[in-house]
Scaffold this motif. Structure first.
Motif, mmCIF file in Angstrom:
data_model
loop_
_atom_site.group_PDB
_atom_site.id
_atom_site.type_symbol
_atom_site.label_atom_id
_atom_site.label_comp_id
_atom_site.label_asym_id
_atom_site.label_seq_id
_atom_site.Cartn_x
_atom_site.Cartn_y
_atom_site.Cartn_z
ATOM 1 N N PRO A 264 0.714 -1.289 -0.179
ATOM 2 C CA PRO A 264 0.005 -0.202 0.046
ATOM 3 C C PRO A 264 0.588 1.429 -0.076
ATOM 4 O O PRO A 264 0.301 2.358 -0.404
ATOM 5 N N PHE A 265 2.189 1.159 0.278
ATOM 6 C CA PHE A 265 2.790 2.361 0.433
ATOM 7 C C PHE A 265 3.351 2.919 -0.878
ATOM 8 O O PHE A 265 4.228 3.793 -1.123
ATOM 9 N N GLN A 266 3.103 2.045 -1.934
ATOM 10 C CA GLN A 266 3.298 2.526 -3.286
ATOM 11 C C GLN A 266 2.292 3.845 -3.454
ATOM 12 O O GLN A 266 2.651 4.380 -4.731
ATOM 13 N N TYR A 267 1.496 4.249 -2.661
ATOM 14 C CA TYR A 267 0.647 5.265 -2.984
ATOM 15 C C TYR A 267 1.383 6.580 -3.236
ATOM 16 O O TYR A 267 0.686 7.585 -3.448
ATOM 17 N N PHE A 268 2.574 6.617 -2.660
ATOM 18 C CA PHE A 268 3.591 7.671 -2.919
ATOM 19 C C PHE A 268 3.506 7.983 -4.140
ATOM 20 O O PHE A 268 3.805 9.300 -4.594
ATOM 21 N N GLN A 269 3.569 7.082 -5.192
ATOM 22 C CA GLN A 269 3.571 7.531 -6.523
ATOM 23 C C GLN A 269 2.396 8.256 -7.215
ATOM 24 O O GLN A 269 2.662 9.148 -8.182
ATOM 25 N N LEU A 270 1.255 8.351 -6.440
ATOM 26 C CA LEU A 270 0.169 9.387 -6.825
ATOM 27 C C LEU A 270 0.886 10.869 -6.792
ATOM 28 O O LEU A 270 0.656 11.669 -7.711
ATOM 29 N N ILE A 271 1.342 10.992 -5.483
ATOM 30 C CA ILE A 271 1.929 12.301 -5.164
ATOM 31 C C ILE A 271 3.025 12.763 -6.133
ATOM 32 O O ILE A 271 3.101 13.724 -6.738
ATOM 33 N N GLY A 272 3.915 11.737 -6.458
ATOM 34 C CA GLY A 272 5.028 12.176 -7.630
ATOM 35 C C GLY A 272 4.649 12.268 -8.946
ATOM 36 O O GLY A 272 4.886 13.229 -9.690
ATOM 37 N N SER A 273 3.292 11.511 -9.181
ATOM 38 C CA SER A 273 3.012 11.551 -10.736
ATOM 39 C C SER A 273 2.039 12.681 -10.710
ATOM 40 O O SER A 273 1.979 13.416 -11.936
ATOM 41 N N VAL A 274 1.436 13.188 -9.842
ATOM 42 C CA VAL A 274 0.883 14.506 -9.960
ATOM 43 C C VAL A 274 1.693 15.641 -10.026
ATOM 44 O O VAL A 274 1.697 16.724 -11.088
ATOM 45 N N ALA A 275 2.669 15.553 -9.324
ATOM 46 C CA ALA A 275 3.881 16.604 -9.567
ATOM 47 C C ALA A 275 4.522 16.623 -10.761
ATOM 48 O O ALA A 275 4.607 17.556 -11.420
ATOM 49 N N VAL A 276 4.980 15.307 -11.316
ATOM 50 C CA VAL A 276 5.418 15.362 -12.582
ATOM 51 C C VAL A 276 4.549 16.009 -13.852
ATOM 52 O O VAL A 276 4.966 16.452 -14.549
ATOM 53 N N GLY A 277 3.358 15.343 -13.590
ATOM 54 C CA GLY A 277 2.148 16.035 -14.469
ATOM 55 C C GLY A 277 2.221 17.244 -14.866
ATOM 56 O O GLY A 277 2.139 17.829 -15.708
ATOM 57 N N TRP A 278 2.168 17.598 -13.794
ATOM 58 C CA TRP A 278 2.082 19.383 -13.380
ATOM 59 C C TRP A 278 3.360 19.960 -14.196
ATOM 60 O O TRP A 278 3.361 20.827 -14.827
ATOM 61 N N LEU A 279 4.418 19.763 -13.573
ATOM 62 C CA LEU A 279 5.713 20.177 -13.911
ATOM 63 C C LEU A 279 6.287 19.997 -15.269
ATOM 64 O O LEU A 279 6.657 20.780 -16.263
ATOM 65 N N PHE A 280 5.775 18.783 -15.862
ATOM 66 C CA PHE A 280 6.430 18.490 -17.231
ATOM 67 C C PHE A 280 5.138 18.801 -18.343
ATOM 68 O O PHE A 280 5.640 19.177 -19.522
ATOM 69 N N PHE A 281 3.937 18.518 -17.945
ATOM 70 C CA PHE A 281 2.875 18.608 -19.053
ATOM 71 C C PHE A 281 1.739 19.506 -18.784
ATOM 72 O O PHE A 281 0.720 19.681 -19.343
ATOM 73 N N ARG A 282 1.970 20.309 -17.460
ATOM 74 C CA ARG A 282 0.757 21.257 -17.065
ATOM 75 C C ARG A 282 -0.668 20.444 -16.997
ATOM 76 O O ARG A 282 -1.652 20.936 -17.109
ATOM 77 N N ASP A 283 -0.507 19.141 -16.603
ATOM 78 C CA ASP A 283 -1.850 18.424 -16.472
ATOM 79 C C ASP A 283 -1.996 18.439 -15.016
ATOM 80 O O ASP A 283 -1.438 18.256 -13.840
ATOM 81 N N TRP A 284 -3.280 18.376 -14.658
ATOM 82 C CA TRP A 284 -3.843 18.523 -13.062
ATOM 83 C C TRP A 284 -5.079 17.766 -13.082
ATOM 84 O O TRP A 284 -5.906 17.785 -13.925
ATOM 85 N N PRO A 285 -5.067 16.856 -12.296
ATOM 86 C CA PRO A 285 -6.248 15.510 -12.200
ATOM 87 C C PRO A 285 -7.563 16.747 -11.753
ATOM 88 O O PRO A 285 -7.642 17.368 -11.124
ATOM 89 N N ASP A 286 -8.624 16.007 -12.597
ATOM 90 C CA ASP A 286 -9.904 16.309 -12.232
ATOM 91 C C ASP A 286 -10.573 15.917 -10.741
ATOM 92 O O ASP A 286 -9.974 15.032 -10.076
ATOM 93 N N ALA A 287 -11.733 16.280 -10.464
ATOM 94 C CA ALA A 287 -12.301 15.732 -9.356
ATOM 95 C C ALA A 287 -12.575 14.434 -9.197
ATOM 96 O O ALA A 287 -12.338 13.616 -8.088
ATOM 97 N N GLY A 288 -12.993 13.525 -10.277
ATOM 98 C CA GLY A 288 -13.208 12.279 -10.223
ATOM 99 C C GLY A 288 -12.018 11.654 -10.002
ATOM 100 O O GLY A 288 -12.096 10.378 -9.371
ATOM 101 N N VAL A 289 -10.833 11.892 -10.695
ATOM 102 C CA VAL A 289 -9.531 11.170 -10.354
ATOM 103 C C VAL A 289 -9.293 11.311 -8.902
ATOM 104 O O VAL A 289 -8.761 10.223 -8.399
#
Length: 314
Positions: A264-289
């Motif tokens: 379950p501690f792989q959930y740190f990947q979500l934090i890192g993925s949000v950061a990478v998505g924003w920094l690299f591609f300016r993507d931000w998850p919507d409310a459903g995600v």
């Protein structure tokens, strides 16, 4: 270091590889397992960002091969001076090759999917891997489950539906590829746990990319595109290095503690993925995600907590 490449050292732990988790795992070892799993959760999102950038110009097959080949080259350069060719000695070659096949399939599905959907959305769906580990840990590892955990699994997969939203305008078929990737990765983790007391983490980490690195050579000439810049070459090399370090951390984590606790501690990947998505591609998850990811994480964390809570009376 509690694992050595010399076979006699980890022999007493072999019996735990195919039996239910017991108090044989001291608290400090479980904590180390959690730390290593969290570290892997920080490395993988950056690797995913590199793969998404490369996927715009290169085949996913070439990107997946580069990730696997760079993985092996980097680790052999790192480990051979210390361990010699003994690091290639495995007591379970069949299991190691099956692990490698599962990891390559997982990476290929994921890399192809993120060329179509945001990294953070893919990461949210990938959070199902710990749930699938918990589901498979009973038949494959003998780690018992309970009705409460089954209910948590059902809630977790409900969270997946919230993220994917089949039938809606935001649904994308590539989301199903990520779910397939998570399933293959969960099987990879289960197999890693089974050999954690048999082969060293270093040996397991080297073997994890054998299929991708050498099996892909049969089809690579048909999809190969020569990198067009030093930047692309650096990204291709970075895939292997980050992947190698990340999976070495996973192997160490699963050697220190039971799969259904550290996964379950792989959930740190979500934090890192949000950061990478924003920094690299300016993507931000919507409310459903966010909502679906929260449901998945809550289910996985409850499963991990319930398993830890049971240990004193086991």
């Amino acid at each position: 270091m509690t694992h050595e490449t010399r076979p006699p050292a980890p022999a007493p732990a072999a019996a735990t590889a195919t039996t239910p988790a017991t108090p044989a795992y001291p608290a400090q070892r479980i904590l180390l397992g959690i730390v290593f799993m969290c570290l892997s959760g920080l490395l993988f999102p950056v690797m995913g960002g590199f793969a998404k950038i490369l996927g715009a110009d290169y085949s996913s097959l070439q990107v997946s091969w580069a990730r696997a080949f760079g993985h092996i080259v980097f680790l052999l350069a790192l480990f051979l001076p210390r361990y010699g060719l003994g690091i290639l000695r495995t007591r379970r070659p069949g299991v190691q090759l099956l692990r490698s096949c599962m990891l390559f399939t997982s990476n290929l599905c994921h890399f192809f999917a993120i060329t179509f959907i945001p990294i953070a959305k893919a990461a949210a769906i990938s959070l199902t891997a710990p749930l699938i580990v918990a589901l498979l840990a009973w038949p494959m590892l003998g780690e018992r489950t309970t009705p409460g955990r089954v209910a948590a699994l059902a809630c977790g997969f409900l969270g997946v539906l919230i993220v994917i939203r089949p039938g809606s305008e935001v649904f994308h078929w590539a989301s199903l590829l990520v779910l397939g990737s998570a399933t293959c990765y969960a099987i990879y983790q289960i197999l890693t746990r089974r050999i954690a007391g048999v082969d060293s983490p270093e040996t397991s980490t080297v073997y994890s990319s054998v299929i991708g690195a050498f099996g892909m050579l049969l089809v690579l000439p048909f999809v190969w595109i020569t990198p067009g810049s030093l930047f692309d070459i650096a990204l291709f090399c970075g895939l292997g290095i980050l992947g190698a370090l990340g999976h070495w951390c996973v192997a160490k984590a699963l050697g220190y503690a039971p799969a259904n606790i550290v996964s379950p501690f792989q959930y740190f990947q979500l934090i890192g993925s949000v950061a990478v998505g924003w920094l690299f591609f300016r993507d931000w998850p919507d409310a459903g995600v966010w909502l679906g990811a929260a449901v998945i994480m809550a289910a996985g964390l409850w499963i991990g907590w319930s398993q830890t809570r049971k240990k004193p009376g086991a």
